[in-house]
Design an enzyme around this catalytic site. Structure first.
Site, PDB file in Angstrom:
ATOM      1  N   ASP A 171       0.829  -1.208   0.000  1.00 25.79           N
ATOM      2  CA  ASP A 171       0.000   0.000   0.000  1.00 25.79           C
ATOM      3  C   ASP A 171       0.860   1.253   0.000  1.00 25.79           C
ATOM      4  O   ASP A 171       0.571   2.232  -0.703  1.00 25.79           O
ATOM      5  CB  ASP A 171      -0.909  -0.023   1.228  1.00 25.79           C
ATOM      6  CG  ASP A 171      -1.933   1.109   1.212  1.00 25.79           C
ATOM      7  OD1 ASP A 171      -2.383   1.495   0.117  1.00 25.79           O
ATOM      8  OD2 ASP A 171      -2.291   1.596   2.288  1.00 25.79           O
ATOM      9  N   ARG A 216     -10.204  10.797 -11.837  1.00 22.76           N
ATOM     10  CA  ARG A 216      -9.602  10.820 -10.500  1.00 22.76           C
ATOM     11  C   ARG A 216      -9.000   9.469 -10.117  1.00 22.76           C
ATOM     12  O   ARG A 216      -8.382   9.349  -9.055  1.00 22.76           O
ATOM     13  CB  ARG A 216     -10.657  11.202  -9.452  1.00 22.76           C
ATOM     14  CG  ARG A 216     -11.192  12.626  -9.556  1.00 22.76           C
ATOM     15  CD  ARG A 216     -12.270  12.848  -8.509  1.00 22.76           C
ATOM     16  NE  ARG A 216     -11.790  12.535  -7.169  1.00 22.76           N
ATOM     17  CZ  ARG A 216     -12.541  11.972  -6.220  1.00 22.76           C
ATOM     18  NH1 ARG A 216     -13.799  11.648  -6.478  1.00 22.76           N
ATOM     19  NH2 ARG A 216     -12.035  11.738  -5.031  1.00 22.76           N
ATOM     20  N   LYS A 217      -9.156   8.460 -10.948  1.00 18.91           N
ATOM     21  CA  LYS A 217      -8.731   7.104 -10.602  1.00 18.91           C
ATOM     22  C   LYS A 217      -7.352   6.782 -11.177  1.00 18.91           C
ATOM     23  O   LYS A 217      -7.079   7.056 -12.344  1.00 18.91           O
ATOM     24  CB  LYS A 217      -9.751   6.080 -11.111  1.00 18.91           C
ATOM     25  CG  LYS A 217     -11.142   6.223 -10.519  1.00 18.91           C
ATOM     26  CD  LYS A 217     -12.086   5.205 -11.111  1.00 18.91           C
ATOM     27  CE  LYS A 217     -13.487   5.336 -10.528  1.00 18.91           C
ATOM     28  NZ  LYS A 217     -14.433   4.340 -11.121  1.00 18.91           N
TER      29      LYS A 217
END
Length: 251
Positions: A171, A216-217
């Protein structure tokens, strides 16, 4: 409250930007009044905006594989052309114990905004005990590489790294890569497939790749392999959403 914090944050950024453009004071007894003023400004700058400690640099806990891979990628950050060193295709990204410290004046701001907060992967002072890592990014290839050495405090199965610690690093690296590509982002989705365990104390390589961007992705894929690349430990895909500073302050 959120608005006032946002205004204060932006104010410090403007102040820091103004101070960092000053010319350093010249040495010697014949300094003018202007030079004295610049000396005072420089001193104020160092007091208000001290340089944070970069935790992505080698320390005594790094093993041979960690050092070898660090030196390999670090050597790609500069190339020699006609006897002069020029920026190479790779760039080493600095790492601090708070993301806030990336900002101008962030060291000072971090003392007054949630002063005890620390980045999860950088919250243990003992060198080599937990997350030892360095991240490099290649803008042309839109690729990110992290060299990661897992310390003894990250144990899950006896003698091996906890799956949550592996997920944390994926992450962190994929998020860093997405931030580099798209600005401020938050993790929206993270899918992980564990293939083989990672031994405590070993060094692995996390590679992050841009799959695509849509509004936005930002879609990222990541894999974790052994230091020599012969074994696949983990695979993952992630989705990050772009946000603004006001989104963070208003949380």
């Amino acid at each position: 409250m959120a608005r006032s914090l946002g205004q204060m944050f932006k104010g410090f950024l403007r102040l820091g930007s103004g101070l960092t453009t000053r010319t350093p004071c010249p040495p010697g007894p014949g300094s003018t009044h202007r030079a004295s003023l610049l000396c005072t400004t420089a001193a104020l700058q160092s007091f208000l905006f001290p340089k944070p400690r970069d935790l992505s640099l080698p320390n005594s806990s790094w093993g041979p594989d960690m050092m070898r891979l660090y030196e390999h990628y670090n050597s790609l950050c500069e190339v020699e052309t006609e006897g002069e060193k020029q920026p190479g295709p790779w760039r080493r990204l600095p790492s601090y114990n708070r993301i806030l410290k990336y900002a101008t004046g962030g060291v000072y701001l971090s003392k007054i905004i949630q002063s005890k907060a620390r980045l999860f992967t950088r919250n243990i002072k003992q060198q080599g005990a937990a997350f030892e890592y360095v991240v490099f990014v290649n803008k042309e290839e839109q690729k990110c590489v992290c060299v990661f050495q897992a310390g003894h405090l990250l144990e899950g199965p006896p003698g091996h790294v906890h799956g949550g610690a592996i997920a944390t690093m994926i992450d962190s690296v994929a998020g860093t890569h997405a931030t580099y590509l798209s600005g401020l982002v938050l993790t929206a989705n993270l899918n992980i497939n564990y293939r083989s365990p990672i031994s405590l104390g070993s060094t692995v390589v996390l590679e992050s790749f841009l799959d695509k961007k849509e509004d936005r992705k930002t879609f990222i894929s990541c894999k974790v392999t052994s230091a020599d690349g012969s074994k696949l430990h983990t695979e993952a895909t992630a989705l990050f959403l772009s946000i603004t500073v006001s989104n963070i302050i208003g949380m």
